[in-house]
Scaffold this motif. Sequence first.
Motif, PDB file in Angstrom:
ATOM      1  N   GLU A 117       0.827  -1.203   0.000  1.00 54.09           N
ATOM      2  CA  GLU A 117       0.000   0.000   0.000  1.00 54.09           C
ATOM      3  C   GLU A 117       0.866   1.260   0.000  1.00 54.09           C
ATOM      4  OE1 GLU A 117      -4.085   1.316   2.170  1.00 54.09           O
ATOM      5  OE2 GLU A 117      -2.534   0.473   3.463  1.00 54.09           O
ATOM      6  N   ARG A 118       1.968   1.229   0.727  1.00 54.31           N
ATOM      7  CA  ARG A 118       2.882   2.382   0.766  1.00 54.31           C
ATOM      8  C   ARG A 118       3.505   2.625  -0.611  1.00 54.31           C
ATOM      9  NH1 ARG A 118       3.642   6.671   0.722  1.00 54.31           N
ATOM     10  NH2 ARG A 118       5.482   7.727   1.436  1.00 54.31           N
ATOM     11  N   VAL A 119       3.873   1.555  -1.316  1.00 60.22           N
ATOM     12  CA  VAL A 119       4.427   1.700  -2.670  1.00 60.22           C
ATOM     13  C   VAL A 119       3.360   2.245  -3.616  1.00 60.22           C
ATOM     14  CG1 VAL A 119       5.386   0.471  -4.660  1.00 60.22           C
ATOM     15  CG2 VAL A 119       6.209  -0.055  -2.364  1.00 60.22           C
ATOM     16  N   LEU A 120       2.131   1.759  -3.504  1.00 61.35           N
ATOM     17  CA  LEU A 120       1.050   2.266  -4.351  1.00 61.35           C
ATOM     18  C   LEU A 120       0.813   3.753  -4.099  1.00 61.35           C
ATOM     19  CD1 LEU A 120      -1.440  -0.743  -4.148  1.00 61.35           C
ATOM     20  CD2 LEU A 120       0.000  -0.088  -6.095  1.00 61.35           C
ATOM     21  N   GLN A 121       0.932   4.186  -2.842  1.00 63.23           N
ATOM     22  CA  GLN A 121       0.802   5.611  -2.524  1.00 63.23           C
ATOM     23  C   GLN A 121       1.947   6.409  -3.141  1.00 63.23           C
ATOM     24  OE1 GLN A 121       0.704   5.472   1.744  1.00 63.23           O
ATOM     25  NE2 GLN A 121      -1.481   4.921   1.817  1.00 63.23           N
ATOM     26  N   THR A 122       3.144   5.833  -3.148  1.00 60.15           N
ATOM     27  CA  THR A 122       4.296   6.498  -3.750  1.00 60.15           C
ATOM     28  C   THR A 122       4.097   6.634  -5.259  1.00 60.15           C
ATOM     29  OG1 THR A 122       5.723   5.602  -2.021  1.00 60.15           O
ATOM     30  CG2 THR A 122       6.810   6.402  -4.013  1.00 60.15           C
ATOM     31  N   ILE A 123       3.574   5.599  -5.890  1.00 61.33           N
ATOM     32  CA  ILE A 123       3.275   5.659  -7.327  1.00 61.33           C
ATOM     33  C   ILE A 123       2.229   6.743  -7.588  1.00 61.33           C
ATOM     34  CG2 ILE A 123       2.242   4.399  -9.261  1.00 61.33           C
ATOM     35  CD1 ILE A 123       3.493   1.824  -7.983  1.00 61.33           C
ATOM     36  N   ASP A 124       1.202   6.790  -6.744  1.00 58.13           N
ATOM     37  CA  ASP A 124       0.172   7.826  -6.886  1.00 58.13           C
ATOM     38  C   ASP A 124       0.780   9.225  -6.761  1.00 58.13           C
ATOM     39  OD1 ASP A 124      -1.772   5.887  -7.213  1.00 58.13           O
ATOM     40  OD2 ASP A 124      -2.471   6.005  -5.124  1.00 58.13           O
ATOM     41  N   ALA A 125       1.735   9.397  -5.846  1.00 57.83           N
ATOM     42  CA  ALA A 125       2.373  10.704  -5.647  1.00 57.83           C
ATOM     43  C   ALA A 125       3.170  11.112  -6.888  1.00 57.83           C
ATOM     44  CB  ALA A 125       3.278  10.668  -4.416  1.00 57.83           C
ATOM     45  N   VAL A 126       3.834  10.168  -7.531  1.00 61.97           N
ATOM     46  CA  VAL A 126       4.568  10.468  -8.769  1.00 61.97           C
ATOM     47  C   VAL A 126       3.576  10.902  -9.851  1.00 61.97           C
ATOM     48  CG1 VAL A 126       5.981   9.463 -10.618  1.00 61.97           C
ATOM     49  CG2 VAL A 126       6.526   8.970  -8.231  1.00 61.97           C
ATOM     50  N   GLU A 127       2.466  10.189  -9.973  1.00 63.22           N
ATOM     51  CA  GLU A 127       1.447  10.554 -10.956  1.00 63.22           C
ATOM     52  C   GLU A 127       0.828  11.915 -10.639  1.00 63.22           C
ATOM     53  OE1 GLU A 127      -0.177   6.231 -12.475  1.00 63.22           O
ATOM     54  OE2 GLU A 127      -1.096   7.102 -10.675  1.00 63.22           O
ATOM     55  N   HIS A 128       0.662  12.198  -9.349  1.00 61.52           N
ATOM     56  CA  HIS A 128       0.087  13.479  -8.932  1.00 61.52           C
ATOM     57  C   HIS A 128       0.955  14.652  -9.392  1.00 61.52           C
ATOM     58  CE1 HIS A 128      -2.353  16.193  -6.564  1.00 61.52           C
ATOM     59  NE2 HIS A 128      -1.257  16.676  -6.008  1.00 61.52           N
ATOM     60  N   ARG A 129       2.239  14.425  -9.532  1.00 61.98           N
ATOM     61  CA  ARG A 129       3.155  15.463 -10.007  1.00 61.98           C
ATOM     62  C   ARG A 129       3.131  15.602 -11.528  1.00 61.98           C
ATOM     63  NH1 ARG A 129       5.843  17.759  -6.350  1.00 61.98           N
ATOM     64  NH2 ARG A 129       6.405  16.864  -4.374  1.00 61.98           N
ATOM     65  N   GLY A 130       2.279  14.823 -12.182  1.00 65.20           N
ATOM     66  CA  GLY A 130       2.151  14.921 -13.629  1.00 65.20           C
ATOM     67  C   GLY A 130       3.158  14.072 -14.390  1.00 65.20           C
ATOM     68  N   LEU A 131       3.796  13.130 -13.710  1.00 61.87           N
ATOM     69  CA  LEU A 131       4.792  12.274 -14.344  1.00 61.87           C
ATOM     70  C   LEU A 131       4.267  10.847 -14.445  1.00 61.87           C
ATOM     71  CD1 LEU A 131       7.866  13.540 -12.312  1.00 61.87           C
ATOM     72  CD2 LEU A 131       7.288  14.144 -14.662  1.00 61.87           C
ATOM     73  N   ASP A 132       4.652  10.165 -15.495  1.00 57.92           N
ATOM     74  CA  ASP A 132       4.315   8.760 -15.638  1.00 57.92           C
ATOM     75  C   ASP A 132       5.324   7.956 -14.819  1.00 57.92           C
ATOM     76  OD1 ASP A 132       3.830   6.141 -16.417  1.00 57.92           O
ATOM     77  OD2 ASP A 132       3.580   6.657 -18.532  1.00 57.92           O
ATOM     78  N   PRO A 133       4.880   7.109 -13.902  1.00 54.69           N
ATOM     79  CA  PRO A 133       5.824   6.319 -13.102  1.00 54.69           C
ATOM     80  C   PRO A 133       6.754   5.459 -13.956  1.00 54.69           C
ATOM     81  CG  PRO A 133       3.606   6.104 -12.232  1.00 54.69           C
ATOM     82  CD  PRO A 133       3.498   6.859 -13.518  1.00 54.69           C
ATOM     83  N   ALA A 134       6.315   5.081 -15.161  1.00 51.73           N
ATOM     84  CA  ALA A 134       7.167   4.298 -16.055  1.00 51.73           C
ATOM     85  C   ALA A 134       8.353   5.117 -16.556  1.00 51.73           C
ATOM     86  CB  ALA A 134       6.359   3.777 -17.239  1.00 51.73           C
ATOM     87  N   ASP A 135       8.244   6.450 -16.501  1.00 54.35           N
ATOM     88  CA  ASP A 135       9.339   7.330 -16.935  1.00 54.35           C
ATOM     89  C   ASP A 135      10.248   7.743 -15.793  1.00 54.35           C
ATOM     90  OD1 ASP A 135       8.415   7.306 -19.551  1.00 54.35           O
ATOM     91  OD2 ASP A 135       7.134   9.058 -19.243  1.00 54.35           O
ATOM     92  N   ALA A 136       9.889   7.416 -14.561  1.00 55.43           N
ATOM     93  CA  ALA A 136      10.701   7.819 -13.406  1.00 55.43           C
ATOM     94  C   ALA A 136      12.061   7.120 -13.445  1.00 55.43           C
ATOM     95  CB  ALA A 136       9.980   7.481 -12.105  1.00 55.43           C
ATOM     96  N   ALA A 137      13.021   7.726 -12.812  1.00 62.35           N
ATOM     97  CA  ALA A 137      14.375   7.168 -12.780  1.00 62.35           C
ATOM     98  C   ALA A 137      14.375   5.805 -12.089  1.00 62.35           C
ATOM     99  CB  ALA A 137      15.306   8.117 -12.030  1.00 62.35           C
TER     100      ALA A 137
END
Length: 173
Positions: A117-137
Motif C-alpha cells: 500500500e505504501r508503494v502504491l501511494q508512492t506511485i500515486d504521488a509520482v502521478e500526482h506530479r504529472g509524471l508517468d511512473p514508467a518514466d521515473a528514474a
Amino acid sequence: MIAPDASPARRDKSSADAASDPLTHVELTWLEKRQEDWIRFGRQAREQILDRRRRVVSFPPGSTFALVRWAANDFGTILSNIAIGRAVEHAEAFQTLPSVRPGADILLTVDGWPKVERVLQTIDAVEHRGLDPADAAPDYWRHVHNRLAAGLEPRTYTSARHLAFRLRRSVAP
C-alpha cells in the motif's frame, strides 16, 4: 538448464526463438477473490488474451513496469506483493520473478499489504506530479525499496530529480 536428452536442433530453435522475441512477457491471472494479478503501470507493447482468466502482457526492452500480485484462501490473504522491474535486452543479466519471462531487472519488491500500500501511494504521488511512473528514474524505485526495507519514509520524486535523470540519460553513451 537444457535437458541432456534435448536434441541440438531443438536447443538451437529455442535459443533462436528467444533471440527473435526481445519482449518481456508477464502472465496475469484474475480469479475473483482468489488470485488477482495486475499491472499498475508500464507501457505494454502487446497483449494476448489466453482465456477468461489469463492474459499475457509484453513490454519492450528498457521499459519499466509494476506487477501487483494478491492471493487469498478461505482464511484470508496469503500473498500481497508488488514488484517494479525493468524489461531487459537480449543476453542482459536479469533476476527471475514469478510469471515474468524471461525475468527483469528488479528495481523494487516488497511483500505484505502495508508495504504494498505504501508503494502504491508512492506511485500515486509520482502521478500526482504529472509524471508517468514508467518514466521515473530506475534509481528512484531502488531508493524507495531501500528506504522501505529500512523502515524509513522514501523521499519525494521531484520534477528537478526527474529532469536530472533525463539529462543524465541524454548524455550517457
